[in-house]
Design an enzyme around this catalytic site. Structure first.
Site, short mmCIF file in Angstrom:
data_model
loop_
_atom_site.label_atom_id
_atom_site.label_comp_id
_atom_site.label_asym_id
_atom_site.label_seq_id
_atom_site.Cartn_x
_atom_site.Cartn_y
_atom_site.Cartn_z
N HIS A 33 0.33 3.36 -10.43
CA HIS A 33 -0.65 3.81 -9.43
C HIS A 33 0.05 4.59 -8.30
CE1 HIS A 33 -3.79 3.37 -6.40
NE2 HIS A 33 -4.54 2.66 -7.18
N ARG A 35 0.84 -1.22 0.00
CA ARG A 35 0.00 0.00 0.00
C ARG A 35 0.86 1.25 0.00
NH1 ARG A 35 -4.75 0.53 -1.58
NH2 ARG A 35 -5.46 -1.20 -0.29
N GLU A 78 -2.43 8.82 -10.86
CA GLU A 78 -1.97 7.60 -11.53
C GLU A 78 -1.93 7.83 -13.05
OE1 GLU A 78 -4.74 4.60 -10.11
OE2 GLU A 78 -5.06 5.87 -8.35
N ASP A 126 -12.59 9.30 -6.77
CA ASP A 126 -12.08 8.18 -7.56
C ASP A 126 -12.50 8.41 -9.01
OD1 ASP A 126 -12.12 4.57 -6.95
OD2 ASP A 126 -11.17 5.79 -8.52
O1 TA6 Z 1 -6.89 3.87 -8.37
C1 TA6 Z 1 -8.16 3.89 -7.92
C2 TA6 Z 1 -8.59 2.52 -7.43
O2 TA6 Z 1 -9.04 1.74 -8.49
C3 TA6 Z 1 -9.64 2.75 -6.36
O3 TA6 Z 1 -10.91 2.31 -6.81
C4 TA6 Z 1 -9.11 1.99 -5.14
O4 TA6 Z 1 -9.68 0.71 -5.07
C5 TA6 Z 1 -7.62 1.98 -5.40
O5 TA6 Z 1 -7.51 1.80 -6.81
C6 TA6 Z 1 -6.84 0.99 -4.57
O6 TA6 Z 1 -6.97 -0.29 -5.08
P1 TA6 Z 1 -6.18 -1.46 -4.30
O7 TA6 Z 1 -6.54 -2.72 -5.02
O8 TA6 Z 1 -4.72 -1.15 -4.38
O9 TA6 Z 1 -6.67 -1.40 -2.88
#
Ligand code: TA6
Length: 294
Positions: A163, A71, A265, A208
């Site tokens: 991301h 994360r 991202e 988002d």
């Molecule tokens: O980047 C946006 C997203 O798709 C959000 O919807 C949120 O779920 C985030 O990614 C984090 O995703 P993850 O699978 O890393 O928890």
């Protein structure tokens, strides 16, 4: 296997050791900055210029375990973005250990690490492809994800997204510039298609949004840390802006950590997904830098 990585070390510049969770980690020191990259997901987890707060955000509760996404930093979403019925979110690239294929000290003091995604059982259902990742660390951070369709007959259709999590002083005080006039899907409104009308985006609730057909550089102005983060990209048509706020509960993000991060991202997702003919390649490149707010 850390010993096998020692041949890629550059004394005083790049060293490989066991990091959190016993996962293999590269630690990089340059004259301007320091950085860390886990082979797990080829994930850059740290980039920090000397004398500045970290550019990238890493959750205090991040998990460092095989099969789990870390994360923070720069997760590599590939070969799909978002959720997928019966499968992992954001694809399998970030959940597997990548191989180091090279390291180099560049003439003006920056450092490069080269990695590739190994053959994976999860990729068996896909046309043959190769994925190379190049990370350049210096005054700025640059990452390049190169995907090649290695099949002789099949088209390779995929999504990819870097991301990136950025550290901010207080997310409710930042302004995100560069997306005015750009169409986006708002995940918080059943993916409603909207157009950004504001010169800058403020975050005051869970956000988002996937912005499409945009090659624009993005700037995040942060009056608390008194800096501007600049994100430039090539080979990318999509920009995603995300903050979980207090409403998207994540077990690996502390309850107050949403305040200190924003994701901007860069990739090619949803209607911007890529289709490569046999033998064709595409490179997604993102440059991240910061400058003080004068
Ligand atoms: O980047 C946006 C997203 O798709 C959000 O919807 C949120 O779920 C985030 O990614 C984090 O995703 P993850 O699978 O890393 O928890």
């Amino acid at each position: 296997m850390i010993a096998a990585l020692q041949k890629f070390e550059i004394p005083g510049v790049i060293e490989f050791k066991e990091g959190l969770g016993g996962l293999a980690r590269a630690r990089v020191q340059t004259q301007w900055s320091q950085a860390e990259l886990y082979l797990h997901g080829a994930q850059v987890t740290r980039f920090q210029k000397h004398g500045e707060p970290p550019l990238l955000f890493l959750s205090e509760r991040a998990r460092f375990e095989p099969g789990k996404a870390i994360r923070g930093g720069i997760p590599i979403c590939f070969p799909w973005f978002g959720s997928r019925a019966g499968d992992v979110a954001h694809g399998f690239a970030r959940l597997n250990e990548w191989e180091v294929t090279g390291t180099s000290a560049l003439p003006r003091g920056a450092v490069q690490l080269h990695l590739r995604l190994p053959e994976l059982p999860a990729a068996k259902a896909w046309p043959s492809f190769s994925v190379e990742y190049r990370v350049s660390i210096g005054q700025e951070l640059k990452v390049e994800l190169a995907v090649t369709n290695c099949s002789s007959a099949e088209q390779l259709e995929f999504e990819a997204c870097l991301h990136s999590y950025f550290t901010v002083g207080n997310v409710s005080q930042i302004a995100i510039h560069g997306l005015r006039g750009t169409a986006y899907h708002d995940k918080l409104a059943e993916n409603a298609l909207r157009t950004e009308t504001n010169d800058s985006i403020q975050i005051s609730s869970q956000t988002d949004r996937s912005y499409f057909r945009t090659t624009a550089a993005i700037e995040v102005s942060d009056p608390v840390l008194k800096r501007i983060i600049r994100i430039e990209k090539t080979g990318s048509a999509s920009t995603v802006v995300w903050n979980p706020w207090t409403t998207q509960i994540l077990s690996d993000l502390g309850p107050e950590e949403y305040r200190r991060m924003v994701c901007v991202e860069s990739g090619n997702v949803e209607s911007d997904r890529l289709r490569l003919a046999p033998g064709q390649s595409s490179t997604l490149e993102v440059g991240m830098s910061s400058r003080s707010m004068t």
